[in-house]
Design a protein around this motif. Sequence first.
Motif, mmCIF file in Angstrom:
data_model
loop_
_atom_site.group_PDB
_atom_site.id
_atom_site.type_symbol
_atom_site.label_atom_id
_atom_site.label_comp_id
_atom_site.label_asym_id
_atom_site.label_seq_id
_atom_site.Cartn_x
_atom_site.Cartn_y
_atom_site.Cartn_z
ATOM 1 N N UNK A 1 -1.276 -5.474 -14.626
ATOM 2 C CA UNK A 1 -1.765 -6.258 -13.497
ATOM 3 C C UNK A 1 -1.658 -7.750 -13.768
ATOM 4 N N UNK A 2 -2.022 -8.152 -14.960
ATOM 5 C CA UNK A 2 -1.907 -9.574 -15.316
ATOM 6 C C UNK A 2 -0.435 -10.009 -15.314
ATOM 7 N N UNK A 3 0.454 -9.164 -15.799
ATOM 8 C CA UNK A 3 1.889 -9.481 -15.762
ATOM 9 C C UNK A 3 2.372 -9.638 -14.319
ATOM 10 N N UNK B 1 6.318 -0.839 -5.152
ATOM 11 C CA UNK B 1 5.774 -2.133 -5.572
ATOM 12 C C UNK B 1 4.519 -2.457 -4.769
ATOM 13 N N UNK B 2 4.548 -2.132 -3.486
ATOM 14 C CA UNK B 2 3.384 -2.366 -2.635
ATOM 15 C C UNK B 2 2.163 -1.633 -3.177
ATOM 16 N N UNK B 3 2.325 -0.369 -3.577
ATOM 17 C CA UNK B 3 1.213 0.391 -4.151
ATOM 18 C C UNK B 3 0.703 -0.275 -5.421
ATOM 19 N N UNK C 1 -3.776 -3.631 -8.027
ATOM 20 C CA UNK C 1 -4.246 -4.834 -8.719
ATOM 21 C C UNK C 1 -4.796 -5.892 -7.763
ATOM 22 N N UNK C 2 -4.982 -5.517 -6.502
ATOM 23 C CA UNK C 2 -5.494 -6.437 -5.482
ATOM 24 C C UNK C 2 -4.652 -7.714 -5.419
ATOM 25 N N UNK D 1 -5.328 2.074 0.762
ATOM 26 C CA UNK D 1 -6.702 1.868 0.322
ATOM 27 C C UNK D 1 -7.715 2.322 1.377
ATOM 28 N N UNK D 2 -7.242 2.619 2.586
ATOM 29 C CA UNK D 2 -8.121 3.119 3.637
ATOM 30 C C UNK D 2 -8.591 4.533 3.305
#
Length: 180
Positions: free
Chosen positions: A46-48, A74-76, A81-82, A148-149
């Motif tokens: 996530x940080x990357x 990529x969207x997922x 990672x918000x 996320x819904x």
Amino acid sequence: MPWDAEQVRDEIVRAETLLSDLGSGLEPVAGRHAIEAVQAVVGLYGECLARLLLHIEQAGHPEVLADVARDELISHLLLVHDLHPVGIEGRIGTALAEVEDNFEPGSLELLDVQDGVARIRVAVRGCQSTAARMRTSVEEAVMAAAPELESVEIDAAAPQRSTVIPVEDLFATGRLAGER
């Protein structure tokens, strides 16, 4: 060679299943350690990703960011990672516009998104099967765009009434136009 859309979806389901089953069946300590290890790796990735997106943004390439965010896998990952650059309403709006292209313009409207539920107004003219097909298409498209819904609620709006011309007015047998 990159995976096709079906392979992506299959792997997402597989990963979610494995993660949800991770702690069960293992010794409690081993299960906790396994979960912590996965969380640490996910956190590093996530940080990357956050740094990569920052570089793209700072380089002044918003079109690249938009293209990247449209990729389903990529969207997922960005959502996990918000980091998704498009808000939930924007993603739902895009999904509804794509569905609406297959039906009637103006037949879909996002009413609101609250507590993990998207409420969509659907107004369809036609038979029951058309309405059912549209509902299914809306639900699938919205959940794909916003995984996320928790759910999608469909509010059926009364379809606009069309003007009906009585059959006897179509045939002016034995009468002059305008004569009654």
